[in-house]
Each structure stands twice: as C-alpha cells, then as structure tokens.
Design an enzyme around this catalytic site. Structure first.
Site, PDB file in Angstrom:
ATOM      1  N   SER A 253     -28.310  32.308 -16.723  1.00 10.81           N
ATOM      2  CA  SER A 253     -29.064  32.418 -15.873  1.00 10.81           C
ATOM      3  C   SER A 253     -29.731  34.003 -15.705  1.00 10.81           C
ATOM      4  O   SER A 253     -30.576  34.207 -14.945  1.00 10.81           O
ATOM      5  CB  SER A 253     -28.471  32.129 -14.362  1.00 10.81           C
ATOM      6  OG  SER A 253     -27.432  33.200 -14.379  1.00 10.81           O
TER       7      SER A 253
ATOM      8  N   LYS B  29     -30.362  42.336 -11.878  1.00  6.74           N
ATOM      9  CA  LYS B  29     -30.273  40.967 -11.318  1.00  6.74           C
ATOM     10  C   LYS B  29     -30.657  40.708  -9.894  1.00  6.74           C
ATOM     11  O   LYS B  29     -29.837  41.047  -9.348  1.00  6.74           O
ATOM     12  CB  LYS B  29     -29.183  40.162 -12.111  1.00  6.74           C
ATOM     13  CG  LYS B  29     -29.434  38.532 -11.920  1.00  6.74           C
ATOM     14  CD  LYS B  29     -28.151  38.121 -12.593  1.00  6.74           C
ATOM     15  CE  LYS B  29     -28.100  36.494 -12.683  1.00  6.74           C
ATOM     16  NZ  LYS B  29     -27.058  35.740 -13.258  1.00  6.74           N
TER      17      LYS B  29
ATOM     18  N   SER C 139     -23.956  33.194 -18.484  1.00  3.67           N
ATOM     19  CA  SER C 139     -25.132  33.714 -18.162  1.00  3.67           C
ATOM     20  C   SER C 139     -25.365  35.334 -18.469  1.00  3.67           C
ATOM     21  O   SER C 139     -26.677  35.484 -18.199  1.00  3.67           O
ATOM     22  CB  SER C 139     -24.996  33.542 -16.449  1.00  3.67           C
ATOM     23  OG  SER C 139     -25.314  32.469 -16.085  1.00  3.67           O
TER      24      SER C 139
END
Lengths: 484, 492
Positions: free
Chosen positions: B159, B79, B183
């Site tokens: 996210s 990420k 997330s």
C-alpha cells in the site's frame, strides 16, 4: 432465608444473580490520562484516545489495575496473574471506537465471596463469579434538542469493575443486602464511591423463578437499575410477571428488560434472538496483563480492616450483638465514631448511646456522622459523666440535647444548668420526708399493700429534686422509710 | 543543479548539507520543483511546500549554529497514514474528508526532532489495504518505471505506493511507509528502492492510523541500504504511548553495515519455491544466494513448513482486526458524515459512501470471521497457524542468521491487470510471513527483469536483529550494483 412466593398453583422460589458495574475510584481513565471527576461540563474531560481518534492507542492505567486487585482481595477472590483485554464490538453514538475494551475470557479476578448480614444476626454467603475491568461508554442525551441526540464523552473510557455474582440469592431483600454489602466493602477499600445516584454503581439483575428444589428456570436480565429500592421493586415485579406467565401455561423467553421506575414495571428491550453479536477478540493494542505475585501481596498487606473483620472484632471486643455490630460497620464512619466513643468506656453504654440517641439525632437533623454537631470526644465525656455518677442517665439525655443545640462540652452544660446529680443522702432524705409528709394518704395505701405506688413516690422525689437526685439512693432511702 | 540535488542519496545529501555545499532550502526547493513536474505520478495526496520551506530555513539556521540533528534539512515524504499535526491526514479514504489531526505520530515526531523536512503526505491504498495503490480515494499512483519500449502505466505496488514512487522518481530523499503484509517491501521491489519493515514493537504505532494492529510497523523507504539504516535509527525506539512497543536499545544501524558476512549462515526456505513462479525470479534469487556466498556467508536450505498457510491466516487476522479498527469511522465525531433519517441510516450512508470497495470487502470478511459460531473455525485457527509460522522461523533461526527469499512473485504489473482480489492477495505470498511472525524483513533491488522492471530480494531476520538484516541487505546492494533509474518520462 428462603421466602417462597405463593402462586395460584403453589409455591415459587426466585433465583437472582447480579452484575454490578462499579466505577473505579481513580483520577484518570482506564486507558487515557483524561480526568474522571463527576459533574464537569460536557466533553471537557475527553482525550483523543477516549474519543477514538485515528491512530490513538490505549495504555493501561496501573492504578486502576491496583484498585481492581484490591477489590478482588477484599472479596476474598482469586487474583488472576495473567488476564486479557478483549474488544466488545458494537455501534453506538456514545461508543467512540465502535468497541468497548473489556475482559471476556480471562478476567483479572476470579471466584470470591460476599457475606450478607441478615437482620436476625446470621450471615449468608453469596458466591462471586468474577470481576473484570472495562471501559465505560459516553452518555447520549436525548432531551436536549427536539430531533438531535447530544453526546457527552466525559464518561467514555472511565474504568469500571464488573462484579458478577453467582445466582445465589433467593429474595429481593437478599439482592438489596448484597448490593448494600458490596457497596460497604468497596467503600472500605476506597475502590468505588458507591454513589448510585451519580451512576458510579449500577446493577444488571438476572431473575428467574422455579418450583422449590427444581432446576433453574429461564432468566430475564433487567439492565442498568440504579438504586437499591429499584432493584428490590424490579425483582419483585419481574418474579410476579414470570410466575403469572408460567401459571397460565406460558414459557419465559430469555430476554433483556428495562425497569421503568415511574410505573414500577419491567419492559422488554430485546430478545435473545436480537442480542448483539459482540465479536469479542483480544485487543491487539494491549498485551496480556501480567501481574507480579509480590506486587499483589503488597496490596494485600496494605488492605484496611474490612467490614466482616471489623464486625467480628466489635462483637468480640465490645460484646455487642452481631446485627448491631453490622449496623455500626455498614459504613466506615459510624464504626470509627463508635470505637472512638467506646474506647476505655463501658461498651454497652457506648453502643446504646451511639445507636440510640446519637443516631436518632442524626436522623432527625438529616446529617451524617461526619457532619454531626456532637463529636465522639464530647459524647464520650457525656458517658463519663454518667459512669462517675455526676449525672443520671435521664439528665444525660437533657445534657445531650443541649450539646446538640449549643455544641458546648457536657461538663460545662451540667455546671451551667446545675444538673449535677445529688448524692448527698441528707438532702435526698429531706426531700423524701417532705414528699411523704405531703402524701400521707398514699403512704397508708402503700403500707396496706399497694406496692405499685412506689413509682409514684420516686417520681415525686425526682420532681422535687429536678431529677438531680441519684436514682439508686432515692430507691434505697425511700424503701427504708416506707417500710419504717 | 536542482535535478542533481534530487539524485543524491540521503547519506550524500546529509554530507552536502553538513559541508554547506548547498542549503536545506535549496535542497527542498529542488524537490518541490521535481514534485511539481511529477504530478502525473500522483505520488502525493497533500504537498506541504510552505511548511517544508519553513522547516528547511530552520534547518539551515541549526546547520549554521552547529546544532543540527541527525536528519537535519532532509526532505521526506510521509505516507498519509501517519497523523501529522495541522496537516490533512486521509489514509487515502473519503471517510476522513477534512480530517486534520491535533496530534503528531510518535515516529514523525522523532523525524522532526532530528531536523527532517516534510514535503507532503504520500498517496497509498485506502487504509493501507492493497498491493497496487489502485485503492486510493485520491486516485492511483503511477509507477515511474515502464516496461521496455512500452508506455502502459504500471502500478507501483502498495500500500505504500506513493512513498515508493516518490523515492524512485526522486520526489523526496526518502520516505516513510508502513508494512502490514508487505506494504513497504512489495512497492520497494516494484520501484527499485529499498524498504525495511522492522520487528513488531521496534517502532511506535502511536499516531499511525490502524489497519491491523498486531501486524503493522512503520519503516523507511529509501534509495540505499545506508539511508534505510540512518532513517530506521531515527524512528526506532520504545514509546510509552504504544503498549506493544518494546523497550530494547536501538543500535547504530549504519555502523553495522560492513557487507562482511563471514561466519554468517543464510537460509533459503525451500517452501518459497511456489508453483508458477517465473524463472527469472528464481534466477535472481539464486544470484542473490551467490552474492551472499561471495560476501563470506554459508548458504543452506531451511524449511518453513507452514508457509503455505500464511496467506489464508493473514487474510483472516488482518481483516478481523480491520473490521474492529475501522468501526470508529461512523460519521459522529470527525471526517465524512452522510446524513440519514436515524443513527443507523447515518452509519450506513456514511460508511457505505466513505469506504472504498476493498475496505468494505475486508470489513465484511473481518466481521464474518469474528462472528459467533465462526470465530473458532476462522480467527482462532488463524491465530494458531500464526503461532506455527512463528515457530517455523524460530526453528530456522536456530541454525541460520537470516533468510533470503524473493520479495514478490512478479515484477510490477499493469494498472487494472489484477481486478480479481484473490490474484492481488497472492502477490503477498512472500511478505506476509514476516508480519505474522513479527520479524524484521527488508527488500533490496537485485536487478531488472527481462522487461526492464526492477526486482527485489527479501532478507528476513531474527526479532530485533535489524542490524543483521541491514548488513545482509548491504552485501546484496554492493554485489548487485543496482544503479538503474526510471527514465523521467513524466517530466515531458
């Protein structure tokens, strides 16, 4: 010591409280491992933590915590075993994170006290409200480029102790004494070097005025005053300013002001309405700081002798006056020097030499005790020569000057210059006879009642013996002969 | 061969590499090829093929030399919230334009030490704020899954939407996400993948770009529960650079996967039956309880009475911390700078242009709730609620070993469908509680909705009992037998 200020409409009293920012003596910053040395090239002592880079986290420096606790103990203050670091949020170019890590509601040190040493030998207690740990910001340099500001982050993240006093001071002089004493205590503890010119100690000064006995007036805070002289000047100006406003029927607005050291005036910086909302909240990157009571005790056990205790001991052990003792202990080195000189010797004689000729010599040369050309050992030897009647006090002054100039031992100088005191009564008697023979008119005057001439004869005898005659012996023999 | 390699789980690929059935370079090339063919999903912000091949070659050398680490040669997506040394790190924000860190996050350092290979930096919602991955400066991520007979683009959740999509579409063997309010778990649920948010303090946050410091944790996003156990084992552990990481031993998570729940009690929180919850969510939840019962567990109802306060508490605490954490993006030292006539105008221009709408919204909310006069009404009360929510769990865990709940109140939705931020926030209703209480929680695929979209079940456990959570997840995985894959329409 309450000194009132005369206004046009009567007397006024100042009320003063101080917030002193003291840079913690530590090799590394409060939350990063970066170095803290003063005077390094700009931005050469900055880690990615100090510069607020993404993903960086603060880790508390245990040594800085220890220094804060040590300072708290030195101020006879309550040590809070649990304290909390908060974020104080505001934007400025030299504040990389957009917040300063500080302690707001729960500081590491609570209430304590500081004793002021007044010139009359008395002491006056000033309350300490709290001490908390916080990070310093960087430095904005506005004078390096015509239309840019440069930022130096070397100072960003350096540990500060903010030491807040109660509004207990009533004169600018007390405020000056407070800072002096605080600096003394911090230096004894080794927790702040107290160098105001390098910015390692700075004061925010809160000033208000009131009629004697009336409730506190509205205060103004003068930010970042960086010398004791300026603190005094700022307070005096500010109190006068407030009194003028009040006597003209005006009101004091609570505000933050700056001291202009060139013009000697304070100027408004921002009013209370414009004050920042710092949006304090506990820093989620740091857990509450929890101290072990035993660890604190260990620090307490390791504290050095502090100025108040040293002063009391010097008064008790050496019989010197309290204010003289304070002058000696105000810094650690003179006190150590004095004790080295006084140990095993006449304390009064030692005090008078250290505080008299020795300090005068340092002042004249512009040197500190540690830079002195005369060591405690040789000054002690000089005092020994006086005590065992090898030389007189007057000759000692001459020997001392020679010691300053040549660095030689006092005994060597005495021998070299033939300054050994004449205690042989025969030689003294001969000199006296000679003086009396040469001044028969004066002898007659003396004998007819002009006692004051005695000093003249002593002077002549000393002159004849180049000052080496033992003054007591000269007195005795002279007196006997003149009466005879 | 290539596409076959990308279908392997992390555990399978590790087997294959160790048995030298294929090389790390071959495996990496297979993924790089898949990534190239899947650019339409926009799962990666930055691909790092040269670095990946270099790391893979080094892995092959270590595999040959018998000095392989526990993740040797396994290609991962990271990420883009993790700082990676020498590799553009953006948090999917314009404000970090051109930011290439000189440092590496602790968690990714652990991965590389174990021999893992980095394929690239995964797309995400800007600064990890969002539940749909529509808030990325680098454009939205598209969910590899589509509704039956429909070509409308769906969101992958957020996210960590890029990480989830990359795992689901076989664009990496596994990925790292972060979880501040769901997330990891919500995008895992939306993409039919596995994701676990460990206990707060289990993994280091050092080098993870901060959104809400007291809530977020690193965590794996994987194809299987076993993979999650392996990856978590590699990244967990105390870090002296993170004061909130906790020095507790890390057990062998993979070894704890027995699927045997005999003697275990599982709680069903009655307050999680929220109004308007689709019947099929409720049905899969029921099915999950039945599976756990079949694995030997006793399933009982528990009460978490303060659950309804979790969302409001979360949406005060998280923005408050964010408003302060994001103050450092000021144009002075790194990233974007938009000039102005003075410092204040430069701040305004930089932050106004550099931050997207959702980030600006949360900074404003956070600034407001911390302001003088509002602090007590909002932030203080939210912190008190947080304590009450944590207490609810503590009480529940006196009687049960883990809690079973849905991960999300719905399956993946269409891009642009939730334009109203409040409806987006409501999607976090089941996930934020674990963050507020700091507890480990994971999402495991249960099955497909009537529309053919994956749905996840959530397991919440006691603090530092990731092993227990993973084992419950493992039992669910075995019972569910979920092996559906999205049709690879993006290759066309």
């Amino acid at each position: 010591m309450s000194e009132l200020i005369k206004g046009a409409t009567g007397d006024w009293e100042m009320v003063i409280g101080l917030e002193v920012h003291a840079q913690v003596v530590s090799n590394a910053k409060l939350f990063s491992g970066a170095a803290t040395a003063f005077g390094a090239a700009p931005n050469s002592q900055v880690s990615t933590v100090d510069a607020g880079f993404p993903g960086m986290l603060p880790v508390i420096n245990a040594y800085c915590v220890e220094q804060a606790v040590r300072t708290g103990l030195g101020l006879k203050a309550k040590i809070n075993l649990t304290s909390v670091f908060d974020r104080k949020n505001y934007f400025y170019a030299d504040l990389p994170n957009g917040y300063q890590i500080s302690q707001y509601k729960d500081p590491i040190v609570g209430e304590g006290r500081l004793l002021l040493d007044m010139p009359d030998g008395s002491t006056r207690e000033i309350g300490i409200t709290r001490l908390h740990l916080e990070q310093d910001a960087g430095k904005s340099l506005h004078d390096q480029h015509p239309n840019l500001t440069f930022v130096d982050l070397n100072r960003a993240g350096v540990a500060l102790m903010e030491i807040v006093s109660e509004p207990d001071m009533r004169t600018a002089e007390e405020a000056a004494l407070y800072i002096t004493k605080l600096r003394t205590v911090l230096r004894y503890l080794g927790t702040c070097d107290g160098n105001m010119e390098e910015g390692s100690m700075r004061a925010d000064v809160n000033v208000s005025v009131r009629r004697p006995g009336a409730p506190f007036g509205t205060r103004c805070e003068i930010k970042n005053v960086n010398s004791i002289r300026f603190v005094r000047a700022a307070i005096e100006y500010e109190a006068r300013r407030q009194i003028e406003i009040l006597e003209d029927g005006g009101e004091i607005r609570q505000e933050t002001r700056l001291f202009d050291s060139v013009k000697g005036v304070t100027r408004s910086m921002r009013s209370k309405e414009d004050a920042h909302d710092y949006r304090y909240f506990p820093d989620p990157d740091l857990l509450p700081l929890v101290l072990d009571a035993e660890w604190v005790k260990g620090i307490e056990a390791g504290l050095p002798e502090l100025p108040d205790e040293k002063k009391a001991r010097l008064v008790a052990e050496y019989g010197i006056k309290p204010y003289d003792a304070w002058v000696l202990v105000a810094e650690r080195e003179p006190a150590d020097f004095f004790e080295a000189v006084a140990k095993g010797r006449d304390p009064k004689l030692a005090a008078s030499w250290v505080m008299g000729d020795f300090f005068a010599m340092l002042n004249r040369l512009g040197k500190s005790v540690t830079e002195s050309p005369v060591s405690a050992e040789s000054l002690g030897q000089l005092i020994d020569l006086i005590s065992d009647n090898t030389i007189s006090g007057r000759i000692a002054k001459e020997v001392f000057e020679a010691m300053v100039e040549t660095g030689k031992a006092p005994a060597a100088i005495v021998e070299e210059k033939g300054l050994r005191q004449v205690t042989d009564t025969g030689a003294i008697e001969a000199a006296i006879d000679d003086v009396l023979a040469k001044n028969q008119d004066k002898v007659a005057e003396y004998r007819s009642g002009k006692d004051k001439l005695f000093g003249f004869f002593v002077g002549q005898v000393m002159k004849a013996t180049q000052g080496k005659a033992n003054p007591a012996a000269v007195n005795d023999i002279l007196k006997a002969k003149l009466q005879g | 061969m290539a596409s076959d390699l990308t279908r392997l789980s992390l555990a399978e690929a590790r087997e294959g590499l160790r048995a030298r059935k294929f090389s790390a370079v071959e495996l990496t090339r297979a993924y790089l090829g898949a990534m190239e063919a899947a650019r339409g999903l926009n799962a990666y912000i930055t691909e790092t093929p040269d670095l990946a091949l270099e790391q893979a070659a080094a892995s092959d050398a270590r595999l040959a030399a018998g000095t392989a680490g526990s993740l040797e040669g396994l290609p991962l997506a990271i990420k883009d919230l993790y700082a990676t040394r020498g590799v553009l790190t953006t948090a999917a924000s314009h404000i970090l334009d051109g930011f290439t860190p000189t440092y590496e996050s602790t968690v990714t350092t652990s991965l590389w030490r174990e021999g893992a290979v980095m394929l690239g930096k995964a797309n995400m919602d800007e600064f990890a704020m969002g539940g749909s991955n529509e808030n990325s400066y680098y454009g939205p991520v598209v969910n590899p899954w589509r509704r039956n007979g429909d070509t409308a683009a769906l969101v992958p959740g957020g996210s960590s939407g890029g990480s989830a999509a990359a795992v689901a579409a076989d664009l990496c063997v596994a990925a790292l996400g972060t979880d501040t309010g769901g997330s990891i778990r919500q995008p895992a649920a939306f993409t039919g993948t596995v994701g676990i948010k460990p206990t707060y303090g289990r993994c280091s946050r050092f080098g993870i770009i901060a959104f809400a410091s007291s809530l977020e944790q690193a965590g794996p996003m994987t194809k299987t529960v076993t993979d999650a156990a392996i990856l978590l084992g590699a990244i967990a552990g105390h870090d002296p650079h993170d004061s909130t990481s906790v020095p507790v031993p890390v057990p062998d998570y993979a070894a704890a996967l027995t699927g045997d729940l005999r003697g275990k009690k599982i709680g069903i929180p009655k307050e999680y039956r929220v109004d308007g919850m689709p019947a099929e969510i409720e049905a899969w939840w029921q099915k999950g309880a039945d599976w756990l019962r079949a694995a030997g567990a006793e399933v009982v109802e528990v009460s978490l009475p303060h659950s309804r306060h979790a969302l409001p508490a979360y949406y005060i605490v998280a923005p408050a911390e964010a408003s302060s954490n994001l103050a450092r993006y000021d144009g002075v030292r790194f990233g974007l700078r938009v000039p102005g006539k003075d410092l204040t105008e430069m701040y305004e221009n930089t932050r106004g242009e550099g931050f997207g709408k959702e980030v600006r919204r949360r900074i404003l909310i956070g600034t407001y709730v911390l302001s003088a006069g509002y602090y007590d009404a909002y932030y203080s009360r939210a912190q008190k609620l947080r304590r009450l929510i944590a207490n609810d769990f503590e009480t529940a865990f006196e009687t049960v070993d883990a809690i079973l709940a849905p991960t999300t109140p719905s399956a993946a939705f269409a891009s642009g469908e939730k334009a109203d931020p409040l409806s987006m926030y409501l999607g976090d209703v089941f996930t934020v509680t674990a963050n507020l209480a700091g507890l480990p929680a994971m999402s495991v695929p249960a099955g497909l909705s009537a529309e053919g979209l994956p749905l996840g079940l959530q397991v919440i456990g006691k603090a530092f009992d990731e092993a227990g959570v993973l084992n419950v997840g493992y039992a669910l995985e075995r019972a569910a037998g979920f092996d559906a894959k999205p049709a690879a329409w993006w290759r066309a």
